[in-house]
Design a protein around this motif. Structure first.
Motif, PDB file in Angstrom:
ATOM      1  N   CYS A   1       0.821  -1.217   0.000  1.00  0.00           N
ATOM      2  CA  CYS A   1       0.000   0.000   0.000  1.00  0.00           C
ATOM      3  C   CYS A   1       0.856   1.268   0.000  1.00  0.00           C
ATOM      4  N   LEU A   2       2.016   1.220   0.672  1.00  0.00           N
ATOM      5  CA  LEU A   2       2.783   2.459   0.876  1.00  0.00           C
ATOM      6  C   LEU A   2       4.041   2.620   0.026  1.00  0.00           C
ATOM      7  N   GLN A   3       4.572   1.523  -0.493  1.00  0.00           N
ATOM      8  CA  GLN A   3       5.904   1.653  -1.098  1.00  0.00           C
ATOM      9  C   GLN A   3       5.937   2.572  -2.326  1.00  0.00           C
ATOM     10  N   ASP A   4       4.857   2.585  -3.091  1.00  0.00           N
ATOM     11  CA  ASP A   4       4.844   3.479  -4.265  1.00  0.00           C
ATOM     12  C   ASP A   4       4.877   4.944  -3.828  1.00  0.00           C
ATOM     13  N   LYS A   5       4.113   5.234  -2.760  1.00  0.00           N
ATOM     14  CA  LYS A   5       4.069   6.616  -2.268  1.00  0.00           C
ATOM     15  C   LYS A   5       5.442   7.049  -1.753  1.00  0.00           C
ATOM     16  N   ILE A   6       6.113   6.152  -1.019  1.00  0.00           N
ATOM     17  CA  ILE A   6       7.442   6.487  -0.488  1.00  0.00           C
ATOM     18  C   ILE A   6       8.417   6.710  -1.646  1.00  0.00           C
TER      19      ILE A   6
END
Lengths: 522, 253
Positions: B51-56
């Motif tokens: 869920c978060l790795q693309d945003k980071i």
């Protein structure tokens, strides 16, 4: 009546005082804790100080909030000098007034960590230990970065032999790592360490055997053989592929093939690469490498470059000039040529690293010049400050051409001019004009009136010649972006000789002598 | 008869190829297929990572060419990038004053600030996902932080997730996302360059390229005295770019 006059005087005095104060304050530089454009701690005009932050009519160095000092990062163990107190505190650092960072927290020592060494603070050394999970040795007796790097030694490695799934196998480790493996497996486990041996040593009787595979290792330049268990063996040497001794004991890189020669670029048989000699281990690529290695898929890649048909070694740097719209290698890089001094031109330094040419422009307006030298055919260059400022003040050749002091040359037998003429931002008012005036020359031509009314020139007769004008223009050019010249793209300037040369009035002498005509270049 | 037999053999061969291909595909993409078809309950840690790795990554990609800030306040515009000044003086002939002495910590704060809304959304999604699968969910949201570490960026969430379904109870006490990235190394080199900019006023880039074999350093001096530094990791392509103005020379003086 007398009172009225007194009041008028006082009012006048106050008005003058206010006027003077406003004049002075307009000139005074303020220390802005923050400027309107977002920079911290700058000496600026009052109106450029952000009104929500502090300001004082003094230099930042004299303020408490913007004084530069040492900012210590207690978490990472880094020290940063020239940091304003306000900035350091805001970012979470610990500020000290000692701008040289000569404080106990910032004292440097040699941090020996694993195979590597770093010249850092003790806190930083501990931090590195945490980050890399390695034990450290912090040595305060080693006082320089170079001796620190040289003191880095790796733990002795060897073959750690153990039983796994009823089979005798092996891993290349240090003694310590092997002991840890033994502790993990239990005291009764059969784990033995053979210092200096490779896992492929037949005498160890493990299931690890020589192979024709090679690998690149992080932190090492060379190509290494690997055994059938995946352990790193010695440096790839095709002639030793079937040599049992070469697969039995660990050999140092310095004992391996062609050590210290040329880094073995594109060698099919030797993988003793050396980054500082211009090669490093890379996977073989037909489009980049000359020939495939005899064994394995890795090769010492030549990191050199090609530029304008010439080859350069990895690490070489050289100077170029920007002429006719492109960077060009001059025939003699350190010779001052006209193309290096054209308006808009700039010195450039090119560097060859990792098969790539990196362009580094020196400071614009020829405030920096590129100088090049050669050592055993290896080119080294640097951009350094152009010291032209004192040239026109020198009145003799020796002082003028004293290379330890300035970059000037003695021209025309009577004038000292910048060797590399500086550029001016001529579009900004006043820039360069005063310097160009240094080339102004009045030349009084004396004519004699002959019987019959004809004039013949008697003195300074060449002042009206084209060659004299060209020579004076060259002198003018040498001072900077002055006079008549093309720019770096070959475009004509907006002056022609007619703009620079002005004939003065004819002065008739009182007696019967010759008349004078004033000519000069501006 | 012979032709019929040959036709059958061809069909069998084609069927065999299709089966083998399906087998290979299943083998290669088994975890993804399984989770996308909902065959199993996804590990909460993997759920948060996905869920978060693309945003980071997106956040890192934005701030690295901009000197470590998502919205630089004081910057130099260079090739359409707003590059923050990490060391600056507006005067000529003077050394710059450091503007970001704790660069690594600043970048960590920037990433943390930028992802906080997404963190909330992802954990909300995680909760509702497990509720939808019939779990009794209790999520205790603690603090989270981002750290630049050697060769990776690690986001740690001190959150406790308790899942209960029938007799099955599981507790997850910490969530962590690790992404491969060499920003730590690049920031360390940028900090070293900043130190020389603030103490000497210029930096010799070959020193760094001789020492670090997979590093490319570019230095681009601008007309008004600003220098743009661009650091590139040649193995990963990771970059870090920043501006400095120190010991600037006025034209013609």
């Amino acid at each position: 009546m007398k009172n009225k006059k007194g009041i008028i005087n006082i009012v006048m005095f106050l008005l003058v005082a206010v006027f003077l104060i406003s004049l002075i304050s307009a000139e005074v530089s303020y220390c802005c804790e923050k400027t309107t454009y977002g920079a911290w701690c700058q000496n600026e005009d009052q109106e450029k100080c952000d009104s929500e932050f502090q300001k004082s009519a003094t230099s930042c160095e004299a303020t408490s909030y913007c004084r530069n000092g040492c900012c210590y990062n207690s978490q990472e163990g880094n020290c940063m000098s020239n940091t304003p107190q306000r900035v350091c505190n805001q970012e979470g650092g610990v500020w000290s007034a000692d701008n040289t960072c000569d404080i106990p927290q910032c004292e440097l020592g040699c941090c020996l960590i694993g195979k590597q060494a770093a010249f850092v603070t003790q806190t930083r050394c501990k931090r590195l230990s945490n980050l890399y999970g390695l034990s450290i040795d912090f040595r305060t007796d080693i006082g320089s970065e170079l001796s620190c790097v040289l003191s880095a030694t790796s733990d002795v490695e060897g073959a750690c032999v153990f039983i796994k799934e009823f089979e005798k196998t092996c891993r290349r480790t240090t003694q310590k790592e092997c002991n840890e493996l033994k502790a993990k497996e239990g005291e009764d486990a059969e784990v033995d360490f053979y210092e200096g041996h490779l896992c492929s040593d037949e005498e160890l009787g493990t299931n690890c055997a020589p192979s024709d595979k090679t690998t690149c290792v992080e932190g090492d330049d060379a190509v290494f053989y690997i055994d059938t268990c995946g352990n790193i063996a010695n440096v790839y040497d095709a002639s030793k592929y079937e040599d049992k001794n070469y697969w039995a004991e660990i050999k140092d890189v310095s004992e391996s093939c062609n050590y210290g020669t040329d880094g073995n670029p594109n060698s099919r048989t030797c993988g003793n690469c050396d980054y500082l000699l211009g090669t490093t281990c890379k996977e073989y690529d037909r489009s980049k490498d000359a020939g495939a290695p005899n064994y394995g898929d890795n090769i010492c890649r030549d990191l050199g470059c090609k530029y304008e048909g010439q080859s350069y070694d990895h690490g070489e740097s050289f100077c170029v000039v920007f002429a006719q719209g492109k960077l060009t290698i001059a025939e003699d890089e350190n010779k001052n040529t006209e193309e290096k001094n054209l308006p808009g031109s700039r010195h450039f330094r090119l560097l060859c690293y990792n098969n790539e040419i990196i362009v580094e422009p020196c400071a614009d307006f020829r405030q920096e010049i590129c100088l090049q030298d050669e050592s055993n055919g290896f080119l080294v260059s640097a951009c350094r400050v152009n010291r032209w400022q004192e040239c026109i003040q020198q009145d003799n050749k020796d002082d003028c051409e004293n290379e330890n002091q300035r970059d000037c040359e003695w021209i025309g037998g009577d004038k000292c001019a910048p060797k590399y003429s500086p550029g001016f931002d001529f579009w900004a008012e006043g820039s360069g004009g005063d310097i160009c005036k240094g080339a102004d020359k009045d030349c009084k031509m004396v004519y004699e009136k002959r019987i019959g009314g004809d004039y013949t020139c008697e003195e300074n007769c060449d002042c009206d010649d084209e060659s004299w004008k060209r020579k004076k223009n060259e002198e003018c050019n040498s001072l900077g972006d002055c006079g008549m010249k093309e720019n770096y793209l070959g475009h004509e300037g907006y002056y022609d000789m007619g703009d620079l040369y002005e004939k003065g009035d004819i002065e008739e002498p009182d007696d019967e002598g010759g008349g004078g005509l004033l000519g000069g270049l501006f | 008869m012979f032709m019929e037999k040959r036709g059958q053999i061809t069909i069998f061969i084609i069927l065999a190829i299709v089966i083998v291909a399906l087998g290979i595909l299943l083998y290669m993409f088994y975890p993804e297929i399984k989770s996308s078809l909902g065959f199993e309950d996804q590990n909460p840690n993997i759920f948060i990572q996905n869920c978060l790795q693309d945003k980071i990554q997106e956040t890192v990609d934005i701030l690295t060419p901009q000197g470590g800030s998502l919205d630089p306040e004081f910057y130099y515009t260079y090739q359409d990038d707003k590059i923050e000044y990490l060391c600056y003086t507006n005067e000529y002939y003077k050394l710059c004053s450091v503007q970001r002495p704790l660069l690594k910590e600043h970048i960590e704060k920037e990433i943390t600030k930028e992802i906080q809304d997404d963190v909330k959304e992802c954990f909300d999604e995680l909760e509702s996902s497990f509720r939808g699968k019939g779990y009794q969910v209790d999520l205790n949201r603690g603090v989270f932080y981002v750290e630049l570490l050697p060769k990776r960026i690690v986001s740690t969430f001190d959150y406790t997730l308790s899942l209960k379904k029938g007799d099955d109870a599981q507790v997850y006490e910490q969530f962590s996302i690790a992404m491969n990235n060499n920003l730590y190394e690049l920031v360390a080199i940028a900090t070293s360059i900043l130190d020389t900019e603030s103490t000497i006023g210029d930096t010799e880039i070959t020193t760094y390229m001789n020492y670090y074999t997979d590093l490319k350093v570019e230095k681009n001096k601008q007309s008004e005295g600003t220098t743009i530094y661009k650091l590139t990791d040649l193995n990963t392509g990771d970059i870090f770019q920043f501006a400095s103005r120190s010991i600037a020379w006025p034209p013609g003086y």
